[in-house]
Design an enzyme around this catalytic site. Structure first.
Site, mmCIF file in Angstrom:
data_model
loop_
_atom_site.group_PDB
_atom_site.id
_atom_site.type_symbol
_atom_site.label_atom_id
_atom_site.label_comp_id
_atom_site.label_asym_id
_atom_site.label_seq_id
_atom_site.Cartn_x
_atom_site.Cartn_y
_atom_site.Cartn_z
ATOM 1 N N ASP A 16 -6.354 71.277 13.632
ATOM 2 C CA ASP A 16 -6.137 70.830 15.027
ATOM 3 C C ASP A 16 -7.484 70.735 15.738
ATOM 4 O OD1 ASP A 16 -5.054 70.325 17.564
ATOM 5 O OD2 ASP A 16 -3.411 71.714 17.298
ATOM 6 N N CYS A 240 -4.477 66.758 20.053
ATOM 7 C CA CYS A 240 -3.865 65.735 19.203
ATOM 8 C C CYS A 240 -4.325 64.370 19.699
ATOM 9 C CB CYS A 240 -2.347 65.857 19.275
ATOM 10 S SG CYS A 240 -1.516 64.529 18.387
ATOM 11 N N ASN A 249 -6.951 73.861 21.661
ATOM 12 C CA ASN A 249 -6.085 75.028 21.493
ATOM 13 C C ASN A 249 -6.748 76.203 22.180
ATOM 14 O OD1 ASN A 249 -5.759 73.393 18.747
ATOM 15 N ND2 ASN A 249 -3.915 74.574 19.108
HETATM 16 P P1 HMG Z 1 2.415 54.183 9.223
HETATM 17 O O1 HMG Z 1 1.348 53.175 9.475
HETATM 18 O O2 HMG Z 1 3.763 53.946 9.819
HETATM 19 O O3 HMG Z 1 2.564 54.434 7.648
HETATM 20 O O4 HMG Z 1 1.862 55.598 9.680
HETATM 21 P P2 HMG Z 1 3.265 53.591 6.524
HETATM 22 O O5 HMG Z 1 4.253 54.473 5.846
HETATM 23 O O6 HMG Z 1 3.719 52.243 7.034
HETATM 24 O O7 HMG Z 1 2.044 53.349 5.527
HETATM 25 C C1 HMG Z 1 0.889 52.621 5.945
HETATM 26 C C2 HMG Z 1 -0.304 53.022 5.102
HETATM 27 O O8 HMG Z 1 -0.594 54.411 5.304
HETATM 28 C C3 HMG Z 1 -0.061 52.856 3.610
HETATM 29 O O9 HMG Z 1 -1.322 52.589 3.032
HETATM 30 C C4 HMG Z 1 0.356 54.249 3.183
HETATM 31 O O10 HMG Z 1 0.083 54.519 1.817
HETATM 32 C C5 HMG Z 1 -0.556 55.107 4.062
HETATM 33 P P3 HMG Z 1 -1.803 51.074 2.716
HETATM 34 O O11 HMG Z 1 -0.731 50.512 1.800
HETATM 35 O O12 HMG Z 1 -1.855 50.349 4.051
HETATM 36 O O13 HMG Z 1 -3.153 51.249 2.091
HETATM 37 N N1 HMG Z 1 0.002 56.460 4.280
HETATM 38 C C6 HMG Z 1 -0.685 57.583 4.034
HETATM 39 N N2 HMG Z 1 -1.929 57.807 3.579
HETATM 40 C C7 HMG Z 1 -2.295 59.091 3.437
HETATM 41 N N3 HMG Z 1 -1.498 60.153 3.703
HETATM 42 C C8 HMG Z 1 -0.251 59.970 4.168
HETATM 43 C C9 HMG Z 1 0.201 58.637 4.343
HETATM 44 N N4 HMG Z 1 1.352 58.100 4.768
HETATM 45 C C10 HMG Z 1 1.216 56.773 4.714
HETATM 46 N N5 HMG Z 1 0.537 61.009 4.426
HETATM 47 C C11 HMG Z 1 1.770 57.976 9.347
HETATM 48 C C12 HMG Z 1 2.661 56.754 9.517
HETATM 49 C C13 HMG Z 1 2.666 59.196 9.406
HETATM 50 C C14 HMG Z 1 1.064 57.873 8.000
HETATM 51 C C15 HMG Z 1 0.714 57.973 10.476
HETATM 52 O O14 HMG Z 1 1.374 57.834 11.704
HETATM 53 C C16 HMG Z 1 -0.100 59.248 10.503
HETATM 54 O O15 HMG Z 1 -0.890 59.499 9.615
HETATM 55 N N6 HMG Z 1 0.090 60.089 11.549
HETATM 56 C C17 HMG Z 1 -0.570 61.388 11.601
HETATM 57 C C18 HMG Z 1 -0.843 61.757 13.000
HETATM 58 C C19 HMG Z 1 -1.536 63.102 13.070
HETATM 59 O O16 HMG Z 1 -2.159 63.568 12.143
HETATM 60 N N7 HMG Z 1 -1.408 63.735 14.247
HETATM 61 C C20 HMG Z 1 -2.007 65.026 14.486
HETATM 62 C C21 HMG Z 1 -1.283 66.163 13.834
HETATM 63 S S1 HMG Z 1 0.139 66.720 14.739
HETATM 64 C C22 HMG Z 1 -0.506 67.701 16.006
HETATM 65 O O17 HMG Z 1 -1.690 67.752 16.198
HETATM 66 C C23 HMG Z 1 0.450 68.542 16.815
HETATM 67 C C24 HMG Z 1 0.418 70.043 16.442
HETATM 68 O O18 HMG Z 1 -0.888 70.566 16.574
HETATM 69 C C25 HMG Z 1 1.370 70.810 17.358
HETATM 70 C C26 HMG Z 1 1.137 70.466 18.834
HETATM 71 O O19 HMG Z 1 0.095 70.849 19.379
HETATM 72 O O20 HMG Z 1 2.013 69.799 19.369
HETATM 73 C C27 HMG Z 1 0.869 70.256 14.991
HETATM 74 MG MG MG Z 2 -1.767 71.263 18.431
#
Ligand code: HMG
Ligand code: MG
Length: 302
Positions: A16, A240, A249
């Protein structure tokens, strides 16, 4: 009033903390940061995320981080939001996963490109499979109090989502105030309700961003509700990228100071923790939101 005698701090700085940094931090620096945090006796930590490198470029070195830092016997978490993330988790030989979903569907869509229901439909069979394979599953519940897009979130909506994860057999629920809007009264109400309604074997963790300076008060409210686990971030790093207005955080060292003074044990070494902050600070582009580290920089030893 009975407060816990010991508390576990789960360090989220390497995940984070760094995910919101615009400049890409060299992998070897991240590894040194994690090693320094381990030296401070931190045994539970989010190391990195298996997310799309297009969405979060800072996390693109996740496999290298895991290879260098994962230690058997420690709760070293990797975040994964979908099937591809879980596949990468298995391939990397990890044992502790953190899935993440927002109570607010607009936030979930901005963060994961799926509605909350679409994420749940994808994650449910994945979680069952993870549990069948003996993995530890932590579920991070974002926007449990407030959403940057939809506003105030109903307590019952957060309770309901946590209950659904409990039914899937998760080991831990980390319940988050994503943009630092929660107040101690609402925090006490939600966490007390969760303590009552969740099975006792599920670990319950508070995750507070300190955007408006309320995180320590919220942690104290959690302690009063009997919660003894908190996500914290060395140096107060964090946020985020898809939650506008979210700052860091709550700083691990600020929480540690408060708990030390309250004679609540964590096992964490303050000096070594501050050395870890020393190590990452030159690579961070904004000023750190940490009272204790600020005092140290000003020459006041804690
Ligand atoms: P998308 O564009 O809808 O994905 O993103 P897709 O399924 O259509 O795939 C598109 C491309 O992404 C493809 O590759 C997939 O292979 C690749 P391409 O064919 O174009 O080369 N792909 C991935 N690559 C690596 N790892 C993966 C993955 N999945 C698909 N897992 C997706 C959907 C979920 C991937 C995107 O929205 C994403 O990565 N989001 C992550 C956001 C994030 O990390 N946010 C921060 C963390 S959460 C947070 O901070 C909150 C927390 O702290 C609690 C709080 O404070 O609230 C936990
Ligand atoms: Mg967080």
């Amino acid at each position: 009033m009975t407060l816990p005698k010991t508390v576990t701090l789960i360090e989220v700085g390497p995940r984070d903390g760094l995910q919101n940094e615009k400049n890409i931090i060299p992998t070897d620096i991240k590894i040194k940061f994690i090693e320094a945090l381990k030296q401070a006796n931190i045994n539970e930590m989010e190391l990195t995320s298996f997310v799309s490198p297009k969405w979060v470029p800072q996390m693109k070195d996740a496999d290298e981080i895991i290879k260098a830092c994962l230690e058997p016997g420690k709760r070293h978490f990797v975040l994964a939001p979908n099937q591809k993330g879980v596949e990468r988790f298995y391939a990397a030989g990890c044992d502790h996963i953190a899935v993440f979903v927002g109570v607010s569907t607009t936030f979930n869509k901005k963060n994961i490109n799926k509605t909350t229901e679409e994420s749940m439909a994808e994650l449910a069979p994945l979680i069952r499979d993870l549990k069948a394979r003996g993995k530890f599953v932590r579920a991070c519940i974002s926007t449990a109090f407030y959403c940057p897009y939809e506003g105030k979130v109903e307590k019952e909506a957060a309770v309901d989502l946590c209950g659904r994860f409990a039914e899937l057999g998760v080991d831990e629920l980390s319940v988050a105030d994503t943009i630092g809007m929660a107040n101690p009264k609402d925090v006490y109400a939600l966490f007390s309700r969760l303590k009552e309604s969740l099975p006792e074997n599920i670990l319950l963790t508070g995750h507070f961003h300190n955007t408006r300076g309320t995180a320590l008060a919220n942690i104290y409210a959690c302690l009063e509700a009997g919660v003894d686990r908190f996500d914290t971030s060395a140096g107060g790093l964090g946020g985020c990228p898809f939650a506008p207005g979210a700052s860091g955080n709550v700083a691990t060292e600020d929480v540690l100071f408060m708990l030390n003074e309250m004679e609540i044990e964590t096992g964490i070494d303050m000096e070594k923790l501050l050395e870890a902050v020393d190590l990452i600070r030159p690579h961070i582009t904004r000023s750190l939101d940490s009272k204790i580290y600020g005092l140290r920089m000003a020459g006041n030893h804690t």
